[in-house]
Every structure is written in structure tokens, then in C-alpha cells.
Scaffold this motif. Structure first.
Motif, mmCIF file in Angstrom:
data_model
loop_
_atom_site.group_PDB
_atom_site.id
_atom_site.type_symbol
_atom_site.label_atom_id
_atom_site.label_comp_id
_atom_site.label_asym_id
_atom_site.label_seq_id
_atom_site.Cartn_x
_atom_site.Cartn_y
_atom_site.Cartn_z
ATOM 1 N N ARG A 1 -1.262 4.362 -2.139
ATOM 2 C CA ARG A 1 -2.478 3.991 -2.809
ATOM 3 C C ARG A 1 -3.513 5.285 -2.433
ATOM 4 N N ASP B 1 0.848 -1.281 -0.028
ATOM 5 C CA ASP B 1 -0.051 -0.017 0.065
ATOM 6 C C ASP B 1 0.663 1.394 0.093
ATOM 7 N N VAL C 1 -2.365 6.285 -7.578
ATOM 8 C CA VAL C 1 -1.293 6.268 -6.536
ATOM 9 C C VAL C 1 -0.520 7.768 -6.451
#
Ligand code: FAD
Length: 332
Positions: free
Chosen positions: A166, A151, A172
Motif C-alpha cells: 500500500r 498491507d 498499490v
């Protein structure tokens, strides 16, 4: 209320204090130099903020759209150093600041955009990091079709560090802090890619080049210093103190500084405290809340940015000898 409140700066600190004051019956006018929505240079990884702080400020709903993040990795030019759990939330400043602004307006707050004000007695200063000479260059942009292994992916190199997090809508956020001078001629994401190559992070540069970059989200910042800032008497957020970005705690500190300022500002609005008494109560509350994390984060930052320090910490991390969870706790 006896006195209205004026806030300079509609970032996270100014808006969250404005919301909290307005919902307690104060009359708040907030001046913001720019407008909404807008991109800001930020890793957009929120870590360490408590539900209690969000509830006190009345801003929990604005974070509902954030992506919940857990897995994280730390990498250097030679590869993966370590995998850890670093719980947090990912949300763009484009979205978050606009949601906070809408909440402030819905509570009857008065917002003046495109209004750059000067420091003055009676103005709570939430205008962000002050301009100061430095060698820092912060760059950020959003991308799609950029697969992540975790993540949050952090990369350190002798030239600086960069985080990939994220955020909402399968995007992103890519945000880096560099010490090297930018090469002349490149702009936008091409500048970010060349800074990564200059920092020996060529594999990451290749990943960025293969992704779909949203060029309109690209922004940069220079001329700032981390640590305590010498601002006007009643400061909150980065205007009061800026924790090194690698901690992912600056946004949390912006919210917490608003929480520290809330009661003093209410005391000023109701006439229980003079302006200077309210300002010093807010400053004292922030000093005691942030002293340890600023000291530890400042020391770690110096180590990470020193080539020898980085080699030693990377070697310790590879051997699983760094107490990550303890260090994370100390910078929160
Ligand atoms: C490279 C980098 C990466 C970062 N990554 C992260 C991260 O991943 N996680 C994290 O938690 N934190 C991160 N941060 C820190 C985080 O962005 C800040 O701590 C946070 O934005 C501070 O909020 P603030 O409200 O104090 O200031 P800001 O968000 O900077 O808001 C200040 C506002 O004041 C306005 N303004 C300025 N001057 C005036 C004026 N004179 N009159 C009126 N308005 C004015 C500005 O337009 C701005 O909207 C990062 C910072 C950098 C530089």
C-alpha cells in the motif's frame, strides 16, 4: 565553510545527505541526471529506518505522508505460507524524491537537473546501482482498485519474487524482480503480467488484470548486481552497496549511508579532513554498519532463488518453523 560539496545523484542517498549538509551550513551543489517527479523501480516499502536517523538527516517531515504498514504475508504459487507483522511505511518514489528535492531547495541547496556528471575527486557519488551484466529484470507499476489481504503481500516463485505494498492515495505499488528472460512483444503492465504467468503466479496476474493500472507509472531496470559495488572513493547508497530488494531495506540503507557520510563530509567542508580521509571515514562507517545485514541478506537471497532452497524454506514456513522476526532483525 572552506570547501563547497558536490553530490552526483539526487535519489534518496544524495538528497538526504544534501539536506543534512545544507542545514549545517555547508554549500551543496547536487547534480541529478533526470528530473522530478519521476517513477523509479522500487518496492516503495520502507522498513527499519529509525526516527533518530530521520531526525539527524532532517527528513522526517518528508515521510509524514507515507502510509503506515503493519500486516504482511508471504505466499508462493501454491498459496499462503505465513502471515507476519512487518512494520514499515509505504510511499511512492514519485512523491518521496520530489518532497526531498523541495526540502533541499528550500534550504538553499543548488540543484542541477538533467545533469549527468562523471566520477571525480571532490564529488560524492550517490548515483545509484552501477550498470553490470546480470540476468535480473526489475519491473514496477502502480494500481488502484486492487484489494490487498495485507498491507504488504510478498510472492516468491522459482523465477523471482514480487511485492505488493500500500502507498499513498489508496494506490498499490507492484514491484517484482525476475530472473527469467522477458517474452518478446509485451510492454508496460502486460509485460509484468506475462512475467507473473511465466513465474507460475497466474492468480496474481489475474488480480493485476482486474485492477486499474496506471500505465504511466510503469518502469523497468536491468543490468545490476546486489552486494558491494566497486565505485569511486566516496560512495553512498546503492552506489556503495545494494542489499537484495526482498529485505525492503535498500531505502533505509540509502538514508543510513547518508548519515554515515555526514560527519566526514562536514569535516572535509570545514577543512578538518582531506578528501581521501573523509572518503575513507565514510566507507569505514558504512562497512561496519552494513556488514552483517549484507552478508545475511546475500545468503538468504541465494537460498530463495535456488529452486531447492525455495522448496525447503517454503516447507519450513508452512510448518511455522522459520524464525521470521529473527531473520527480519538480521537484515536490518
Ligand atoms: C526491484 C527493486 C525493488 C526494490 N524494492 C525496495 C523496497 O521495497 N524497499 C526498499 O527499501 N528498497 C527497495 N529497493 C532498493 C531501493 O530502491 C534503493 O536501495 C534506493 O533507491 C537507493 O537509493 P540511492 O539514492 O542510492 O539510488 P537511486 O534512488 O537509484 O538514485 C540515484 C540517482 O542518481 C541519478 N544518477 C545516476 N547517474 C548519475 C550521474 N552520472 N550523474 C548524476 N545523477 C546520476 C539517478 O537518476 C537517480 O536519481 C528496490 C530495488 C529494486 C531494484
Amino acid at each position: 565553510m572552506k570547501k563547497p560539496i558536490t553530490i552526483a545523484g539526487g535519489g534518496l542517498a544524495g538528497l538526504s545527505l544534501g539536506i543534512a549538509l545544507q542545514s549545517r551550513g555547508a554549500s551543496v551543489t547536487l547534480h541529478e541526471a533526470s528530473t522530478y517527479p519521476r517513477h523509479r523501480v522500487c518496492g516503495e516499502f520502507i522498513s527499519g529506518v529509525s526516527d533518530e536517523t530521520l531526525e539527524t538527516l532532517g527528513i522526517g517531515d518528508c515521510l509524514d505522508e507515507a502510509t503506515h504498514l503493519l500486516s504482511a504475508s508471504w505466499n508462493d504459487p501454491a498459496g499462503r505460507l505465513v502471515e507476519i507483522q512487518a512494520p514499515g511505511r509505504g510511499i511512492s518514489r514519485w512523491k518521496l524524491d520530489a518532497l526531498l528535492q523541495q526540502q533541499f531547495l528550500s534550504l538553499g541547496g543548488s540543484l542541477v537537473t538533467n545533469s549527468r556528471v562523471a566520477p571525480a575527486s571532490g564529488v560524492i557519488w550517490a548515483a545509484g546501482r552501477p550498470r553490470q551484466p546480470s540476468s535480473w529484470l526489475g519491473l514496477k507499476c502502480h494500481a488502484r482498485n486492487l484489494p490487498l489481504t495485507h498491507d504488504l503481500e510478498m510472492f516468491t516463485s522459482p523465477g523471482g519474487y514480487i511485492g505488493l505494498a500500500r502507498i499513498e492515495d489508496d494506490q498499490v505499488n507492484i514491484c517484482g524482480l525476475f530472473q527469467k528472460k522477458p517474452p518478446s512483444g509485451s510492454k508496460g503492465s502486460a509485460l509484468l503480467v506475462s512475467m507473473l504467468r511465466e513465474s507460475s503466479l497466474g492468480a496474481l496476474a489475474d488480480r493485476l488484470e482486474a485492477a486499474d493500472i496506471e500505465e504511466s507509472s510503469f518502469c523497468g531496470v536491468a543490468a545490476f548486481q546486489t552486494g558491494h559495488q566497486a565505485g569511486p572513493e566516496f560512495c553512498i547508497g546503492d552506489a556503495a552497496s545494494m542489499i537484495p530488494p526482498f529485505t525492503g531495506n535498500g531505502m533505509t540503507m540509502a538514508f543510513e549511508s547518508a548519515e554515515c557520510a555526514l560527519q566526514p563530509a562536514m569535516d572535509y567542508a570545514t577543512g578538518r579532513k582531506s578528501w581521501m580521509e573523509a572518503a575513507s571515514a565514510s566507507t569505514a562507517s558504512q562497512a561496519s554498519r552494513f556488514r552483517r545485514r549484507l552478508a545475511v541478506a546475500g545468503a538468504l537471497h541465494r537460498i530463495l532463488l535456488n529452486p531447492l532452497g525455495l522448496r525447503v524454506t517454503s516447507a519450513l514456513a508452512r510448518r511455522k518453523c522459520l524464525p521470521f522476526q529473527t531473520l527480519l532483525h538480521l537484515v536490518r
